[in-house]
Design an enzyme around this catalytic site. Structure first.
Site, PDB file in Angstrom:
ATOM      1  N   TRP A  90       1.480 -28.216  18.382  1.00 21.41           N
ATOM      2  CA  TRP A  90       2.719 -28.605  18.061  1.00 21.41           C
ATOM      3  C   TRP A  90       3.209 -30.067  18.015  1.00 21.41           C
ATOM      4  O   TRP A  90       3.696 -30.760  16.767  1.00 21.41           O
ATOM      5  CB  TRP A  90       3.823 -27.754  18.687  1.00 21.41           C
ATOM      6  CG  TRP A  90       5.234 -27.572  18.435  1.00 21.41           C
ATOM      7  CD1 TRP A  90       6.211 -27.386  18.954  1.00 21.41           C
ATOM      8  CD2 TRP A  90       5.541 -27.336  16.811  1.00 21.41           C
ATOM      9  NE1 TRP A  90       7.532 -27.164  18.266  1.00 21.41           N
ATOM     10  CE2 TRP A  90       7.169 -27.071  16.825  1.00 21.41           C
ATOM     11  CE3 TRP A  90       5.018 -27.317  15.511  1.00 21.41           C
ATOM     12  CZ2 TRP A  90       7.806 -27.059  15.815  1.00 21.41           C
ATOM     13  CZ3 TRP A  90       5.654 -27.023  14.562  1.00 21.41           C
ATOM     14  CH2 TRP A  90       7.081 -26.787  14.645  1.00 21.41           C
ATOM     15  N   GLY A  91       2.865 -30.828  18.835  1.00 19.14           N
ATOM     16  CA  GLY A  91       3.165 -32.205  19.165  1.00 19.14           C
ATOM     17  C   GLY A  91       2.541 -32.902  17.891  1.00 19.14           C
ATOM     18  O   GLY A  91       3.348 -33.706  17.228  1.00 19.14           O
ATOM     19  N   LYS A  93      10.864 -15.376  24.342  1.00 17.84           N
ATOM     20  CA  LYS A  93      10.178 -14.619  23.236  1.00 17.84           C
ATOM     21  C   LYS A  93       8.382 -14.842  23.535  1.00 17.84           C
ATOM     22  O   LYS A  93       7.911 -13.931  23.447  1.00 17.84           O
ATOM     23  CB  LYS A  93      10.287 -15.099  21.971  1.00 17.84           C
ATOM     24  CG  LYS A  93       9.926 -16.492  21.606  1.00 17.84           C
ATOM     25  CD  LYS A  93       8.491 -16.556  20.935  1.00 17.84           C
ATOM     26  CE  LYS A  93       8.217 -18.361  21.166  1.00 17.84           C
ATOM     27  NZ  LYS A  93       7.064 -18.432  20.703  1.00 17.84           N
ATOM     28  N   ALA A 142       2.394 -23.600  14.459  1.00 15.80           N
ATOM     29  CA  ALA A 142       2.266 -25.048  14.334  1.00 15.80           C
ATOM     30  C   ALA A 142       1.106 -25.219  13.132  1.00 15.80           C
ATOM     31  O   ALA A 142       1.398 -25.982  12.095  1.00 15.80           O
ATOM     32  CB  ALA A 142       1.694 -25.946  15.618  1.00 15.80           C
ATOM     33  N   GLN A 163       2.033 -20.232  27.225  1.00 15.51           N
ATOM     34  CA  GLN A 163       3.290 -20.596  27.953  1.00 15.51           C
ATOM     35  C   GLN A 163       3.871 -19.193  28.271  1.00 15.51           C
ATOM     36  O   GLN A 163       4.726 -19.174  29.141  1.00 15.51           O
ATOM     37  CB  GLN A 163       4.228 -20.967  26.781  1.00 15.51           C
ATOM     38  CG  GLN A 163       4.011 -22.256  26.055  1.00 15.51           C
ATOM     39  CD  GLN A 163       3.737 -23.372  26.907  1.00 15.51           C
ATOM     40  OE1 GLN A 163       4.571 -24.138  27.084  1.00 15.51           O
ATOM     41  NE2 GLN A 163       2.512 -24.036  27.400  1.00 15.51           N
ATOM     42  N   SER A 166       1.230 -34.436  22.252  1.00 15.47           N
ATOM     43  CA  SER A 166       0.351 -34.410  20.929  1.00 15.47           C
ATOM     44  C   SER A 166      -0.461 -33.380  21.051  1.00 15.47           C
ATOM     45  O   SER A 166      -1.780 -33.447  20.612  1.00 15.47           O
ATOM     46  CB  SER A 166      -0.641 -35.733  20.966  1.00 15.47           C
ATOM     47  OG  SER A 166      -1.317 -35.608  22.414  1.00 15.47           O
ATOM     48  N   GLY A 167      -0.103 -32.233  21.556  1.00 13.50           N
ATOM     49  CA  GLY A 167      -0.969 -30.914  21.383  1.00 13.50           C
ATOM     50  C   GLY A 167      -0.773 -30.314  19.975  1.00 13.50           C
ATOM     51  O   GLY A 167      -0.662 -31.287  19.007  1.00 13.50           O
ATOM     52  N   LYS A 195       8.730 -24.483  25.160  1.00 15.17           N
ATOM     53  CA  LYS A 195       9.085 -23.173  25.595  1.00 15.17           C
ATOM     54  C   LYS A 195       8.807 -22.843  26.689  1.00 15.17           C
ATOM     55  O   LYS A 195       7.590 -22.523  26.898  1.00 15.17           O
ATOM     56  CB  LYS A 195       8.688 -22.334  24.421  1.00 15.17           C
ATOM     57  CG  LYS A 195       9.286 -22.727  23.114  1.00 15.17           C
ATOM     58  CD  LYS A 195       8.613 -21.958  21.695  1.00 15.17           C
ATOM     59  CE  LYS A 195       9.452 -22.157  20.424  1.00 15.17           C
ATOM     60  NZ  LYS A 195       8.847 -21.701  19.091  1.00 15.17           N
TER      61      LYS A 195
HETATM   62  P1  NAD Z   1      -0.887 -27.412  23.421  1.00 14.27           P
HETATM   63  O1  NAD Z   1      -0.959 -25.889  23.834  1.00 14.27           O
HETATM   64  O2  NAD Z   1      -1.609 -28.047  22.023  1.00 14.27           O
HETATM   65  O3  NAD Z   1      -1.195 -28.063  24.852  1.00 14.27           O
HETATM   66  C1  NAD Z   1      -2.330 -29.147  24.584  1.00 14.27           C
HETATM   67  C2  NAD Z   1      -1.820 -30.532  25.109  1.00 14.27           C
HETATM   68  O4  NAD Z   1      -1.539 -30.518  26.508  1.00 14.27           O
HETATM   69  C3  NAD Z   1      -2.713 -31.502  24.801  1.00 14.27           C
HETATM   70  O5  NAD Z   1      -1.936 -32.717  24.021  1.00 14.27           O
HETATM   71  C4  NAD Z   1      -3.121 -32.245  26.185  1.00 14.27           C
HETATM   72  O6  NAD Z   1      -3.501 -33.347  26.128  1.00 14.27           O
HETATM   73  C5  NAD Z   1      -1.687 -31.814  27.069  1.00 14.27           C
HETATM   74  N1  NAD Z   1      -2.089 -32.022  28.271  1.00 14.27           N
HETATM   75  C6  NAD Z   1      -3.111 -31.345  29.032  1.00 14.27           C
HETATM   76  N2  NAD Z   1      -3.047 -31.544  30.459  1.00 14.27           N
HETATM   77  C7  NAD Z   1      -1.863 -32.365  30.485  1.00 14.27           C
HETATM   78  C8  NAD Z   1      -1.306 -33.082  31.471  1.00 14.27           C
HETATM   79  N3  NAD Z   1      -1.608 -33.075  32.681  1.00 14.27           N
HETATM   80  N4  NAD Z   1      -0.093 -33.789  31.258  1.00 14.27           N
HETATM   81  C9  NAD Z   1       0.513 -34.045  29.968  1.00 14.27           C
HETATM   82  N5  NAD Z   1      -0.070 -33.393  28.922  1.00 14.27           N
HETATM   83  C10 NAD Z   1      -1.465 -32.663  29.027  1.00 14.27           C
HETATM   84  O7  NAD Z   1       0.398 -27.843  23.113  1.00 14.27           O
HETATM   85  P2  NAD Z   1       1.395 -27.636  21.919  1.00 14.27           P
HETATM   86  O8  NAD Z   1       0.990 -26.520  21.102  1.00 14.27           O
HETATM   87  O9  NAD Z   1       2.110 -28.996  21.125  1.00 14.27           O
HETATM   88  O10 NAD Z   1       2.849 -26.959  22.529  1.00 14.27           O
HETATM   89  C11 NAD Z   1       3.953 -27.789  23.052  1.00 14.27           C
HETATM   90  C12 NAD Z   1       5.188 -26.811  23.453  1.00 14.27           C
HETATM   91  O11 NAD Z   1       5.543 -26.669  22.237  1.00 14.27           O
HETATM   92  C13 NAD Z   1       4.918 -25.537  24.148  1.00 14.27           C
HETATM   93  O12 NAD Z   1       6.125 -25.424  25.167  1.00 14.27           O
HETATM   94  C14 NAD Z   1       4.934 -24.631  23.047  1.00 14.27           C
HETATM   95  O13 NAD Z   1       5.458 -23.273  23.427  1.00 14.27           O
HETATM   96  C15 NAD Z   1       5.669 -25.143  22.160  1.00 14.27           C
HETATM   97  N6  NAD Z   1       5.386 -24.816  20.625  1.00 14.27           N
HETATM   98  C16 NAD Z   1       4.530 -24.492  20.143  1.00 14.27           C
HETATM   99  C17 NAD Z   1       3.932 -24.019  18.984  1.00 14.27           C
HETATM  100  C18 NAD Z   1       2.427 -23.882  18.329  1.00 14.27           C
HETATM  101  O14 NAD Z   1       2.612 -23.041  17.476  1.00 14.27           O
HETATM  102  N7  NAD Z   1       1.601 -24.764  18.996  1.00 14.27           N
HETATM  103  C19 NAD Z   1       5.010 -23.793  18.204  1.00 14.27           C
HETATM  104  C20 NAD Z   1       6.307 -24.018  18.598  1.00 14.27           C
HETATM  105  C21 NAD Z   1       6.531 -24.470  19.951  1.00 14.27           C
HETATM  106  P1  13P Z   2       2.457 -19.371  20.841  1.00 13.45           P
HETATM  107  O1  13P Z   2       2.536 -20.139  21.835  1.00 13.45           O
HETATM  108  O2  13P Z   2       1.953 -17.774  21.338  1.00 13.45           O
HETATM  109  O3  13P Z   2       1.156 -19.577  19.875  1.00 13.45           O
HETATM  110  O4  13P Z   2       3.723 -19.246  20.137  1.00 13.45           O
HETATM  111  C1  13P Z   2       3.743 -20.427  19.237  1.00 13.45           C
HETATM  112  C2  13P Z   2       5.279 -20.408  18.880  1.00 13.45           C
HETATM  113  O5  13P Z   2       6.138 -20.694  19.463  1.00 13.45           O
HETATM  114  C3  13P Z   2       5.734 -19.967  17.299  1.00 13.45           C
HETATM  115  O6  13P Z   2       7.098 -20.280  17.299  1.00 13.45           O
END
Ligand code: NAD
Ligand code: 13P
Length: 349
Positions: free
Chosen positions: A14-15, A205, A154, A298, A11-12, A120
């Protein structure tokens, strides 16, 4: 048939965005349970539990402020409760937490369920063996795992500006279910069978985005960043050809390929923090804490994971841009030396 259940593991930034989309979309179907359970790693925000805030205000005020979930998205602090009875598990955790979360729910997942990984990065085991995250999920939960990757900053997806993504699945029925859950008029989904390469592109990437950030931090212009993107893409393609042969050559032109690379090198968190690393001289970890309010990088970890991968395969010296990013993050190399990795790249031999 009983209604299918969807759980969101993570639930970050992207979640929460995917939870917003799925919560709205699921109401269109009569084949799904209305409630979407979302696992929330519990923490206190302004003296209140984050799960309570989400369930009362329908907003993840820390990781996706300004966006409301539909009320059928329900936050659970207990990951086992969150995935109980789920037929479809959407894994959207920072990649560093995927394995430990799988271990926590192992043997609590329906044997007929399937998973989709949105993370990722790679997984490095204690024996230094490197693996795909989808393989870790699939092996530990004994269910199939597909992937979704794409050019998806996201906050932009949550705001509803037009974009697209690639789903990797060789199972037609499961692929269509994922597409139905996630696609909207503003978020278009293409399904492709090259699952492994789609996942690997998403992980790699982020390493190139760190290099793009170094270039920005050094004050170099758009030409240099374009060279970083091109040579980075060359290494991404070479990595896929070397280790995952047999994919369709056009896969790099899908959203998971060039498009994700471009958006991340311009608008991503990895780029932003890498630029600050050069400008401030502070550590990556310190900057992650100072700049991202709990969100996770990441790219630097993926750079280390790829070096383990290449060492395991005896190919460590064939990917100089990937190697330079890792060495700079670890402070074994001056950021300016990134340009040497470009200047003397095998491309120019
Ligand atoms: P985020 O970077 O917002 O991370 C924070 C999350 O991690 C929070 O929900 C937090 O509670 C959780 N967290 C912290 N410690 C933890 C633990 N010990 N165990 C479990 N959870 C814990 O996360 P995000 O942006 O949702 O990214 C998740 C994945 O999605 C990543 O691999 C990222 O590359 C990928 N992604 C992100 C984006 C973007 O723009 N944010 C876009 C595409 C893909
Ligand atoms: P960043 O984790 O660098 O913000 O990239 C987000 C992403 O995966 C966009 O597709």
């Amino acid at each position: 048939d009983p209604l299918k259940r969807v759980a969101i593991v993570g639930s970050g930034n992207w979640g929460s965005t995917i939870a917003k989309i799925v919560g709205n979309n699921i109401e269109k179907f009569n084949t799904f349970e209305n409630e979407v359970r979302m696992y929330v790693y519990e923490e206190m925000v302004d003296g209140r539990k984050l799960t309570e805030i989400i369930n009362q205000e329908h907003e993840n005020v820390k990781y996706l402020p300004g966006h409301k979930f539909s009320p059928n998205v329900v936050a659970y602090p207990d990951v086992i409760e969150a995935v109980k009875d789920a037929d479809i598990l959407l894994f959207i955790l920072p990649h560093q937490f995927v394995e430990r979360t799988c271990l926590a729910i192992k043997s609590h997942v329906k044997s007929t369920a399937f998973a989709v990984s949105f993370s990722k990065g790679f997984y490095v085991g204690k024996d230094k063996h490197v693996d795909l995250l989808s393989s870790v999920i699939s092996r530990s939960l004994e269910i199939p795992c597909y992937v979704l990757m794409g050019a998806n900053i996201a906050t932009e997806v949550a705001a509803g500006t037009f974009c697209e993504a690639t789903v990797g699945s060789r199972n037609y029925e499961h692929g269509q279910l994922v597409k139905g859950l996630i696609q909207t008029d503003e978020f278009r989904i293409v399904i492709k069978p090259d699952t492994e390469v789609i996942e690997v592109l998403g992980a790699l990437k982020n390493i190139v985005a760190v290099a793009a950030g170094f270039s920005d931090g050094l004050g170099y212009g758009d030409n240099t960043k374009a060279a970083v993107i091109r040579l980075g893409l060359k290494e991404m393609v070479k990595f896929c050809e070397e280790f995952f042969p047999g994919h369709h050559p056009q896969i790099f032109l899908e959203s998971c390929g060039v498009a994700d690379l471009v958006t991340t090198c311009y608008g991503g968190r990895n780029r932003k923090v890498a630029a600050a690393f050069v400008k401030t001289g502070k550590d990556i970890r310190t900057l992650e804490e100072e700049m991202l309010n709990g969100q996770k990088l990441q790219g630097p970890d993926a750079a280390a994971e790829v070096q383990e991968w290449l060492k395991e395969k005896g190919q460590a010296n064939k990917f100089p841009l990937f190697a330079a990013v890792h060495d700079i993050c670890e402070r074994r190399m001056d950021p300016k030396a990134l340009i040497d990795a470009l200047r003397y790249h095998p491309e120019f031999w």
